[in-house]
Write an enzyme that holds these catalytic residues in place. Structure first.
Site, short mmCIF file in Angstrom:
data_model
loop_
_atom_site.label_atom_id
_atom_site.label_comp_id
_atom_site.label_asym_id
_atom_site.label_seq_id
_atom_site.Cartn_x
_atom_site.Cartn_y
_atom_site.Cartn_z
CE LYS A 33 -0.76 0.41 5.01
NZ LYS A 33 -0.05 1.68 5.16
CB THR A 34 3.88 2.34 1.88
OG1 THR A 34 3.27 2.04 3.13
CG2 THR A 34 4.68 3.62 2.00
CG ASP A 219 -0.98 4.97 4.91
OD1 ASP A 219 -1.68 4.01 4.53
OD2 ASP A 219 0.21 4.84 5.26
CD GLU A 220 -1.91 2.01 8.46
OE1 GLU A 220 -2.94 1.35 8.55
OE2 GLU A 220 -0.77 1.49 8.36
CD GLN A 250 -3.48 -5.13 8.12
OE1 GLN A 250 -2.47 -5.06 8.80
NE2 GLN A 250 -3.47 -4.95 6.80
NE ARG A 603 1.12 -8.07 10.78
CZ ARG A 603 0.86 -7.21 9.79
NH1 ARG A 603 1.71 -6.25 9.49
NH2 ARG A 603 -0.26 -7.31 9.09
#
Length: 745
Positions: A33-34, A219-220, A250, A603
């Site tokens: 995503k980044t 973002d987020e 998330q 993770r």
């Protein structure tokens, strides 16, 4: 253009090149995503000729903003420094520094940190003359922050107040805000609230920023709250080129005010929104993703998406069941040690994740004994935590009054009215007379300038003497319990009733468990022996300066990170998920816990190991739990399971007469567990509905966990009565009557 999008997959390219109108990018874990965000900004500048001055990228932490700024500069090149990359709070502060005078603030306003706000609220509570044990500063600040994040004012709270407590919270809120305004100061929540207030009161200023910020990226987005949503909505209202990136699966910060509805209902507020799903994962192997997908699919409140990878299936998810928590910790560490020695793995490739910080204690000890270097992320060494150091300082003072550091630490914990000036005078007197600090306290009346504090000091000395007498009569676990009870230390944490205070209680319970094990495992246990063992385990300075360390952290702290090999410990119903979420009638808390499990699983890059202990000590007593329902949601074909999978339950607590440790006997498949209502099974409620209830709407009732409250509604459901109760401390809860077992007061 090719150098911007040529290395992106098709969905990433679609997200980067869709530049006009509202865009929702559902970015699954490890989907890049980044990379998409930064390439999108570069695409706007270089291919769409958008002035970088007209672009804003906003996120949550300074670290994330810094990393985004660095990537944007690298990819976009010349002119990228003009892109406004910022956190929410920094952006709002910048706006208010320029225009805060339009809403009555000087543009040189102060920003109060946590300590500043505590000082203000303490003064407010003192003026209100309320019971600070009941209305603790942390609790009152928590209420104020929650209301601000919901865009509610003190007046709103006052208008809805139905009880004396609610009136006090509303008044404290009002006085707190007045104090800040009088001091030309804002807290962190105010930065957001006041920016929205400015935009509402001054449409010309809002339009100025709308003209400037024509392309906005967030973002987020799953972590935004109501006021953050409103801030972004207002900024983007004119040109509507709003791109939000996030993953509803998330969203794990509800306790901080995050509202998952912001991302789930994005298309409701922006009806012409385009949606792109990033489902290709570049982090994990196929079996890990299949397991995580299977778990999260049980949540009803989510956007449909399925992660996949081109990496191949990899190894199966390892499930390891152990009889006890010490065995669980020991076997995890043994497994890591073996993999380092035999498989060529490095210590730095391992991460051990857990639901609560208290779980780290056993693992830390085993790592120390095994000589494996480790580091705790987002927390501190178990024995370095404040509450643990406080109680150990009491024990050290009882065992050795010459430990001046320990005595000074606890002389005013909890507060006894013995201030810094008095402590300084005692210290000076002790140095002059050549005696210990504690000996000086024992003769407080002889200390010049002690005054009225001498009586308070005598009370402290008398208490320590009493503890010394008890230490010769009681085992260490009971001595700790006596300290917690008679000082009021634990009750103060219960009264505070915040996420932090409840975790501190868990840590104290873990200390009692450690003391209980020490007592049972030593032929001649003693207070001094316990302190020596703790000191040995707590001494991690000898681990060396190597950066290759096993990482320990809560799953919350692990969000956004990735590790080659992951262990998730404590996969048991009652711990993960906790009983509080299992009993949530709306399943909102259970779904949040399931999202947390999904975050933990994703993770892992190469191997994922899930562990559980059938028998786990809590506050000196053994609890027995069955395997987590989240584990049961993973298809058996994806699991490499070691040992039997028998479900075990509590039957009856017994005391081991040889060791004095309280244990439990159990037998498989009885379905009995006193920590669960009779007949409770995952995803199923089987109850026998009562013909009537002995309480009604408006009655005061008591719940074994939530305490006292007022019944506000009773619905006659088909299977059971659904009772809504406004609890004094726990807030409003909707409960099944058969499970709740409410007692009329």
């Amino acid at each position: 253009m090719m150098d911007i999008i040529e290395n992106l997959n098709d969905k990433q390219k679609e997200a980067v090149t869709w530049t006009e109108g509202p865009l929702l990018i559902l970015a699954g874990a490890g989907s890049g995503k980044t990379r998409v965000l930064t390439h999108r900004i570069a695409y706007l500048m270089r291919e769409k000729n958008v002035d970088p001055f007209n672009i804003m990228a906003i996120t949550f932490t300074n670290k994330a903003a810094g990393e985004m700024r660095e990537r944007v500069n690298k990819i976009a090149g010349y002119g990228a420094e003009a892109v406004w990359v910022s956190t929410f709070h920094s952006a709002c502060a910048r706006i208010l520094r320029r225009f805060g005078d339009h809403i009555g603030y000087g543009t040189n306003f102060s920003i109060y940190d946590t300590d500043d706000t505590k000082t203000v609220i303490k003064n407010v509570l003192q003026r209100l003359e309320v019971d600070v044990k009941k209305f603790t500063p942390k609790k009152v600040l928590s209420v104020i922050s929650t209301e601000k994040n919901r865009m509610r004012t003190a007046a709103d709270l006052a208008e809805e107040a139905c009880t004396r407590d609610e009136e006090i919270y509303a008044k404290a809120f009002q006085m707190y805000d007045e104090e800040l305004f009088k001091s030309n100061a804002m807290d962190f929540d105010d930065l957001l609230i006041k920016a929205v207030e400015l935009f509402r009161k001054c449409p010309d200023i809002l339009e100025n920023y709308q003209e400037r910020l024509r392309y906005i990226c967030v973002d987020e987005y799953q972590d935004t709250n109501l006021v953050q949503f409103e801030f972004i909505r207002m900024l983007a209202a004119k040109y509507r080129n709003l791109c939000v990136v996030g993953d509803d699966d998330q969203s794990i910060y509800k306790f901080r005010g995050a509202d998952i509805r912001n991302i789930l209902e994005f298309e409701k507020y922006f009806k012409d929104a385009h949606v792109v799903k990033l489902e290709q994962n570049y982090r994990s192997t196929g079996n890990i993703l299949k397991g995580a997908n299977a778990v999260i699919a049980n949540n009803a409140g989510r956007k449909d998406k399925t992660l996949w990878t081109a990496k191949g299936d990899g190894t199966l998810i390892r499930l390891r069941k152990y009889q006890s928590a010490p065995e669980e910790a020991s076997q995890i560490v043994s497994d890591i040690k073996r993999r380092i020695a035999n498989d060529g793995e490095s210590a730095g490739s391992f991460a051990i994740l857990y639901r609560t910080n208290a779980q780290s204690r056993l693992i830390e000890e085993k790592l120390v004994y095994a000589g494996i270097p480790y580091q705790i992320i987002g927390g501190v060494n178990f024995y370095a935590r404040k509450e643990i150091k406080d109680i150990l300082a009491y024990l050290k003072t009882v065992a050795n009054g010459a430990d001046d550091l320990a005595v000074k630490r606890i002389i005013n914990i909890p507060k006894r009215g013995i201030g810094a000036t008095t402590i300084s005078r005692v210290d000076d007197y002790a140095r002059t007379m050549g005696i210990t600090f504690y000996d000086a306290l024992s003769g407080a009346k002889e200390i010049p300038g002690a005054g009225s504090a001498a009586g308070k000091i005598e009370g402290f000395v008398t208490f320590i003497r009493r503890l010394r007498t008890l230490s010769s009569e009681l085992p260490v676990p009971e001595l700790i319990n006596a300290i917690l009870k008679e000082t009021g230390y634990q009750q103060a944490l219960l009264d505070e009733n915040t996420e932090e205070s409840l975790e501190r209680i868990q840590n104290l319970n873990e200390l009692i468990s450690k003391a209980t094990l020490y007592t049972s495992e030593n032929e001649t246990p003693s207070l001094q022996g316990f302190l020596e063992e703790v000191a040995l385990v707590a001494d991690i300075d000898s681990l060396g300066s190597t950066t290759e360390k096993v990482l320990l952290m809560t799953i919350h702290s692990a969000k956004g990170l990735e590790f080659e090999n992951v262990y998730i410990t404590g996969m048991e119903d009652g711990l993960f998920p906790g009983f509080h979420s299992i009993f949530d009638i709306n399943e909102e808390e259970l779904e949040e816990e399931r999202r947390l499990c999904y975050v933990g699983m994703t993770r892992a890059m190469k191997t994922l190991t899930l562990t559980m202990a059938r028998e786990r000590m809590t506050r000196g007593e053994y609890d027995v739990h069955k395997v987590s329902r989240f584990v049961e949601e993973i298809p058996q074909s994806l699991l490499d399971e070691d040992g039997d999978s028998r479900t075990v339950f509590f039957e009856k607590k017994k005391t081991d007469e040889t060791s004095g440790v309280k244990r439990v006997s159990y037998k498989p498949n009885t379905g009995y567990n006193p920590y669960m209502p009779q007949g409770f099974k995952p995803k199923e409620f089987k109850v026998e509905k009562a013909s009537s209830l002995d309480y009604g709407k408006g009655d005061r009732v008591r719940h074994r966990k939530f305490g006292e409250g007022t019944v506000t509604d009773i619905a006659n459901g088909a299977k059971d009565f659904e009772v809504t109760v406004d609890f004094d401390k726990a807030g409003t809860k909707r409960l099944f009557a058969s499970f709740a077992k409410l007692e009329k007061i």
